[in-house]
Scaffold this motif. Structure first.
Motif, PDB file in Angstrom:
ATOM      1  N   ILE A 195     106.278  -5.595  84.943  1.00  0.00           N
ATOM      2  CA  ILE A 195     105.081  -6.190  84.342  1.00  0.00           C
ATOM      3  C   ILE A 195     104.530  -7.223  85.332  1.00  0.00           C
ATOM      4  O   ILE A 195     105.267  -8.077  85.826  1.00  0.00           O
ATOM      5  CB  ILE A 195     105.433  -6.883  83.006  1.00  0.00           C
ATOM      6  CG1 ILE A 195     106.035  -5.854  82.033  1.00  0.00           C
ATOM      7  CG2 ILE A 195     104.213  -7.550  82.399  1.00  0.00           C
ATOM      8  CD1 ILE A 195     106.612  -6.469  80.770  1.00  0.00           C
TER       9      ILE A 195
ATOM     10  N   CYS B 202     103.300  -7.244  77.631  1.00  0.00           N
ATOM     11  CA  CYS B 202     103.052  -5.917  77.078  1.00  0.00           C
ATOM     12  C   CYS B 202     102.620  -6.076  75.627  1.00  0.00           C
ATOM     13  O   CYS B 202     103.340  -6.683  74.834  1.00  0.00           O
ATOM     14  CB  CYS B 202     104.314  -5.071  77.181  1.00  0.00           C
ATOM     15  SG  CYS B 202     104.079  -3.432  76.517  1.00  0.00           S
TER      16      CYS B 202
ATOM     17  N   LEU C 149      98.939  -3.618  78.847  1.00  0.00           N
ATOM     18  CA  LEU C 149      99.360  -4.938  79.349  1.00  0.00           C
ATOM     19  C   LEU C 149      98.149  -5.869  79.262  1.00  0.00           C
ATOM     20  O   LEU C 149      97.039  -5.474  79.608  1.00  0.00           O
ATOM     21  CB  LEU C 149      99.825  -4.837  80.808  1.00  0.00           C
ATOM     22  CG  LEU C 149     100.958  -3.834  81.092  1.00  0.00           C
ATOM     23  CD1 LEU C 149     101.177  -3.695  82.593  1.00  0.00           C
ATOM     24  CD2 LEU C 149     102.260  -4.281  80.416  1.00  0.00           C
TER      25      LEU C 149
END
Lengths: 648, 649
Positions: free
Chosen positions: A573, A579, A644
């Motif tokens: 990420i 997320c 995201l």
């Protein structure tokens, strides 16, 4: 006056013999077109008459084959060529006749074939054989034209009777024939293939000293022509006849009575070559096994040498198609076919004191079991077999790159006839590969750079039949193409990606997993809109297009070997993001197939673990619906993207 | 088309006598040295599968005791095997020959790294037939990695009066020797192409020697959109003079024109009966209409196959198939009977070798067209799919021999001249798609109305397929067309138009329309929806090439693709990401034309309208344009990835 009359008569007869006008009606063509709008060809008559008889105490066979066709479309016009093959050993063509009937108004005119061309036959898998063909072309073919083709042949070997197919790749009006044999010949027959919906009239009539078998089927539809399925022998209905024994000079001569008899016939073909004891073979075997400490190591070295360093070249002239060549000959020439390789391997193993045995087998192309049929129609292949830890292990010299533990897909699940000695043999079954051994696993790690390009590593590992398939593929590439082709492994999901090959491990080693490592970049893959980032983690979508068109599909689906796919994809990420959407766990399971998708977040990584199992050799029609349900469900999973979003 | 048909009246008497060598063949007793030494290759080539150490090709023409011309060929080749794959590539030798008798000598040997020999002889070979051709074959014995395979053979040939020799392929060659020996009375002309040095010509005693010796010839790899065979090093040779019969130049364009003219004309006037009968049934009177009708009749009733018998018009009518020459005769007879003026055009496929007007050889006379000067249009007699006005792309803009009938009094003969075959403009060839798309956010299913419109070269084969195929096969093709872009397409209201060749639909748009239901174009990400618009155009190929481009880019034809996609944004949603659809990549072809890929998106009300056009206006692009060309090709693949995002309002 007389002279003139003679000329007229002559002209009349010339006309008659040259373009004999047949009284058959052309109207049938239009009828047939209506009944079979999707057929190019229509067989009006397929007729075989076989006669088995004694000639000076010897059993002889003659066969008359007649085929009459009708051309239905312009497409079929290109199929004007026909042929019949023959060889010294098996058959001799005694006579041949062919003509076309070409529509002329309401009638037909006859165009007789006069040019028959004799040539060597073409067989792409065999380097040289002694098959010849007589071929010809029909003239004047157009839609509505009919053809007649008939030949008479002598069949030279009583062991080789041919099957009678009761369906063709085109519809047939009538398939019929007779088989006449003296009652002192014991004959057997069986019907194989899918006989559903087939009204077969099969009769047997014994009169005095003779028996007459007749068969007839009418109005059969075309055999379906579909991919990913078994050999035509599995589904096309056909009759196999075989002579069990006959009486000659008061003695009963066995031909094909049972598997024991078949073994004895076949043993005679290997007896002599097996007896060879060649110093050259011993010398070669010794040099190959150098450094090997155990019998198992020796076995592997000799097996792998035979697979890859004896090249496959097949000569099938006369008995060359049945008798293996001497091991010394094969080792010198460095080439051979399946039986040559099997015998060389057996011979080399023997020279280093490892017992192994020549083994006849039918590949998966052959549907018959030893129980059903005691003839050579069971076999099209030869391997060797040995015992390790009280288990039979099968050694297929033609299976390049296969490790000892990997069973070639073409013999999985088949019965094998193992030759132990002159009068002893073993029937054993080759196992079907275990799903767990045939894996295709990829481990992908990705992160996003500042230009929104996904970058990462791709590690592929393969085992079992997947590995041998890939090794064979790589071996066929030139050094120049290798890197480019392997880069393609991780480019499946995007034709914009670029990759660098990092390394290959396990390519030469037979007993290990194959690893291929790549670094790759994937531009234009993620979507960024406003502040959100969308990533579909299903970078590769296996089986996505494998749903079956159930209303149209007529035949079972064949799978080369059971296997599973497993993908683990880890996405880092990006800093400052979280997320906000992760798809839920999804799975599907039957005994034959199934899958599971698990998404999870571990620290700053999103992980997708996906596994798909395909655990069947043949998927029967009854399971198509369930298969499609799985594929539909798989596709729904492939459509999921994670989201995201910035933390703030 | 076999050029042997042209040789019916060859200027020299020639024959194929088997098993007797003409007296003075220099390589009659050719032998190799018994002592062998394993060869070495440069380290840079050690990863190749195999390398050609040397190849010697010698040809000799001579007159036999009966004064007939004969030709013999010696091939001697040595190959180093470096990888397992190299064994498989070389352990089966194939020598093309009608019968084993034509191969007078054959020897092969494998030399092992420790200089041991395994020898093979003609007795070890077999004759096989593969796909209609005969070969003498040898399974090479004892070949392992590191070995040299060496072989030579001498073969008698039917004398060749013109020929092409290629000296380069996809393997590295360390040494090459080419020699052609002729009697003093026969002179040949030679010409080298693609950087091949010139062949030397020397007269020694009573023989002429044409020789070329070359060191390393580097392998040439294939490239996409290239004329590979036409780009490798090659030489053309042709018999120029037979000094015993004067100084006249042989095998000229003029000679070809008169020979071909003779071949396609015939003496038997009875043959016109069938033709006249057919012509009477035709309705057209205008030349173009009549030509189309003749073409439709011939292509609908006859085809080209190998034949053994006569190829005259009467035989063709009876048999329904004929040779290429028989087909030409048939057309000629029809055009003459119908009074349509025409020229016969003979040329060569540019992808094989480029027709060179400055080197008169019949080697280039491979492919036939009819040209109608008044209409300025062509007809292809040898291809059923290409109908009047179209011809194989390999002939477009190439030089060719145009043969025109001229009459001097009652005598008719032919005049040949070299002219360029014309071009078929880009506007004639296209594939267009019109797509209207809506989607239901609740079910994530989309509905599309799709129209494919194709014409020109791109439609020729499909149109013919539809015309001849059964309804079932047509449906299969139709489904596959729609499923190319939308794999899970469920189709309804299918319509197909524009393929009735018999009714003259040879240039009308070939149109496929369908209503398509699909779910695979839509993906979801939480509450947002991703619409994979780019996939609608079907998967597009990407062009990679890291190495320097070696060959120019050549296409069969000019063409374009146009796509118009109208997407209706569902109520309650807002569309994002439209801007990515605005991009273009165009370049100047350096011939006054442009090629490119242009994508534009705009919004009208609740609809997103995307217009895409990809077009290739030239058939030739110099390799200096490679990067620009690649960019256009890859733009379509870029478009493939594009998506629209729908976000709830």
């Amino acid at each position: 006056m007389e002279y003139r009359l003679n000329n007229y008569i002559l002209a009349f007869f010339l006309l008659l013999s040259y373009s004999c006008v047949e009284a058959q009606s052309v109207d049938e063509y239009l009828e047939i077109k209506k009944v079979y709008p999707n057929a190019d060809m229509y067989y009006t008559n397929i007729e075989d008459h076989i006669k088995i008889f004694y000639d000076k105490e010897k059993v002889k066979i003659d066969h008359i084959s007649t085929r009459e066709d009708m051309y239905l479309t312009d497409q079929s016009k290109s199929r004007t060529e026909r042929s019949v093959s023959y060889s010294d050993l098996f058959n001799e063509i005694k006579s041949i006749e062919a003509y076309a009937l070409v529509p002329k108004g309401k009638r037909y005119s006859k165009l007789k074939v006069v040019d028959f061309i004799e040539s060597k036959s073409t067989n792409s898998s065999v380097f040289y054989d002694d098959q010849n063909t007589k071929s010809f072309k029909f003239e004047g073919i157009e839609p509505g034209a009919r053809t007649y083709f008939s030949y008479k042949e002598d069949i030279k070997d009583v062991k080789f009777l041919f099957p009678i197919y009761l369906k063709e790749y085109s519809p047939v009006k009538i398939t019929h024939g007779t088989l006449k044999y003296p009652n002192s010949v014991k004959l057997n027959y069986k019907v194989f293939g899918d006989t559903n919906g087939l009204s077969l009239h099969l009769t047997k009539k014994v009169t005095g000293s003779e028996t007459l078998l007749t068969w007839e089927v009418t109005n059969t539809a075309a055999i379906p022509f579909e991919g990913s399925t078994c050999n035509v022998k599995y589904y096309a209905p056909h009759i196999i006849f075989w002579i069990e024994e006959y009486v000659s000079q008061g003695k009963t001569i066995p031909v094909c009575t049972d598997i024991k008899q078949l073994y004895q016939t076949n043993y005679a073909l290997i007896k002599e070559v097996q007896a060879e004891n060649s110093p050259l073979v011993k010398q070669m075997a010794d040099s190959i096994v150098q450094g090997a400490k155990t019998d198992l190591e020796k076995l592997k070295k000799l097996y792998y040498f035979t697979q890859n360093h004896i090249k496959y070249i097949a000569f099938e002239d006369r008995m060359g198609g049945y008798v293996p060549r001497y091991a010394s000959d094969v080792i010198t020439k460095r080439f051979g076919d399946c039986k040559d390789k099997a015998n060389l391997l057996r011979s080399m193993l023997k020279s280093v004191n490892i017992p192994s045995y020549l083994t006849w087998i039918g590949t998966r192309d052959i549907p018959y079991s030893f129980q059903e049929l005691p003839t050579n129609s069971l076999f099209n292949h030869m391997i060797a077999a040995t015992r390790i830890d009280n288990q039979w292990v099968f050694l297929d010299g033609t299976a390049e790159d296969h490790g000892l533990q990997v069973i070639p897909s073409h013999i999985q699940g088949k019965e094998a006839l193992i030759s132990i000695s002159a009068d002893s043999f073993v029937v054993a079954k080759v196992p079907v590969a275990n799903l767990q051994d045939n894996f295709y696993k990829d481990q992908i790690r990705l992160s996003l750079d500042k230009e929104d390009v996904l970058k990462g590593s791709y590690e592929l590992s393969m085992g079992g039949n997947w590995k041998t398939r890939m090794v064979g593929y790589i071996a066929g590439l030139t050094e120049k193409d290798k890197e480019k082709e392997l880069q393609g492994l991780c480019q499946e999901g995007s034709n914009k990606s670029s990759a660098v090959l990092k390394g290959i491990k396990g390519l030469k080693e037979r007993d290990t997993t194959l690893h291929i490592g790549l670094d790759f970049t994937l531009p234009n893959y993620i979507r960024r809109v406003n502040k959100k980032i969308y990533v579909n983690m299903n970078y590769v979508k296996q089986l996505e297009s494998d749903d079956i068109d159930i209303p149209k599909r007529e035949l079972d689906v064949e799978n080369d070997f059971p296997y599973y796919f497993e993908t683990t994809l880890r996405l880092k990420i990006p800093d400052g993001y979280k997320c906000t959407y992760l798809p839920t766990v999804s799975n599907f399971k039957t005994n034959d197939f199934g899958y599971e998708f698990v998404y999870k977040q571990e620290k700053n990584e999103i992980i997708l673990v996906k596994r798909i199992d395909v655990n069947y050799q043949i998927l029967p029609k009854s399971k198509f619906q369930s298969w499609n349900t799985m594929i539909e469900s798989l596709k729904a999973n492939y459509k999921e993207s994670i989201v995201l979003e910035p933390i703030n | 088309m076999k050029k042997t048909t042209l040789l019916i009246a060859c200027v020299l008497l020639c024959t194929l006598h088997l098993n007797l060598f003409a007296q003075n063949i220099e390589f009659k007793n050719y032998e190799w040295s018994d002592t062998v030494t394993i060869s070495k290759v440069p380290a840079s080539m050690s990863k190749e599968n195999s390398v050609i150490i040397f190849e010697k090709k010698t040809f000799e023409y001579c007159f036999n005791s009966q004064g007939m011309l004969e030709e013999y060929m010696l091939i001697h080749k040595k190959i180093k095997v470096l990888q397992e794959k190299g064994i498989e590539d070389n352990n089966k030798l194939y020598i093309g020959t009608y019968s084993a008798d034509e191969v007078l000598t054959f020897k092969a040997r494998v030399i092992s790294p420790d200089n041991k020999k395994t020898e093979m002889f003609k007795g070890d070979t077999k004759m096989v037939n593969e796909e209609g051709s005969n070969y003498m074959v040898l399974a090479v014995e004892g070949l392992t990695v590191g070995c040299d395979l060496e072989f030579f053979y001498i073969k008698q040939l039917n004398p060749n009066f013109f020929n092409t020799f290629r000296f380069q392929d996809q393997k590295n060659r360390l040494k090459t020797e080419f020699t052609m020996i002729t009697p003093k009375s026969l002179t040949f002309k030679t010409k080298s192409y693609n950087s091949l040095p010139a062949i030397k010509d020397t007269l020694i005693n009573k023989k002429r020697y044409y020789t070329l010796k070359l060191g390393l010839i580097e392998a040439m790899d294939e490239e996409k959109y290239a004329a590979y065979d036409a780009s490798v090093m090659r030489a053309e040779i042709k018999l120029s003079q037979n000094l015993d019969a004067g100084n006249a130049e042989l095998y000229t364009w003029a000679g070809a024109a008169s020979q071909i003219y003779k071949n396609v004309h015939f003496e038997n006037t009875d043959e016109s009966k069938d033709v006249k009968k057919v012509l009477k049934q035709f309705k057209c009177t205008e030349p173009e209409c009549l030509i189309r009708e003749i073409e439709a009749y011939i292509k609908g009733n006859f085809n080209i196959q190998d034949i053994d018998g006569n190829d005259d018009v009467a035989s063709t009518f009876k048999r329904k198939y004929t040779s290429t020459m028989g087909m030409l005769k048939l057309y000629v007879r029809f055009f003459e009977q119908a009074g349509i003026p025409f020229e016969l055009v003979v040329g060569n496929d540019k992808f094989s070798s480029k027709f060179d007007p400055s080197f008169e050889t019949w080697q280039y006379l491979e492919e036939y067209l009819f040209y109608f000067p008044k209409l300025q249009k062509y007809l292809t007699p040898t291809n059923d799919a290409l109908r009047f006005g179209f011809f194989p792309g390999g002939l477009m803009m190439t030089d060719a021999l145009f043969i025109k009938e001229i009459g001097i009094g009652d005598t008719k003969t032919a005049l040949g001249k070299i002219q360029k075959i014309g071009e078929i403009p880009m506007e004639k060839t296209y594939n267009n798609m019109d797509i209207n798309m809506t989607l239901d956010p609740a079910t994530l299913k989309s509905k599309l109305k799709v129209t494919h419109t194709t014409n020109g070269f791109m439609a020729a084969d499909i149109r013919m397929f539809y015309f001849y195929a059964t309804a079932e096969d047509r449906l299969k093709y139709t489904e596959s067309t729609f499923k190319y872009g939308v794999k899970d397409a469920v189709l309804s209201n299918l319509e197909v138009k524009g393929y009735d060749i018999a009714k003259g639909e040879t240039e009308t748009d070939f149109v496929l329309t369908a209503d398509v239901a699909s779910s695979e174009l839509i993906e979801k990400a939480g509450g947002d929806i991703i619409v994979k618009i780019g996939e609608l155009i079907g998967e597009q190929s990407e062009m990679y090439q890291d190495k320097d481009r070696k060959m120019d880019m050549e296409l069969e034809n000019t063409h374009s693709y146009t796509r118009k996609i109208v997407f209706t944004v569902p109520a309650g949603y807002e569309v994002k990401g439209m801007e990515t659809f605005n991009f273009a990549s165009e370049f100047d072809n350096k011939d006054g034309r442009k090629s490119g890929f242009v994508s534009k998106a705009r919004k009208e009300g609740n609809q997103v309208i995307i217009d895409v056009r990809e077009y290739y206006a030239s058939i030739f692009y110099p390799k200096s344009l490679f990067e620009a060309y690649k960019k256009v090709i890859n733009s379509a693949a870029d478009f493939n990835k594009l998506t629209l995002i729908l976000v709830k309002k």
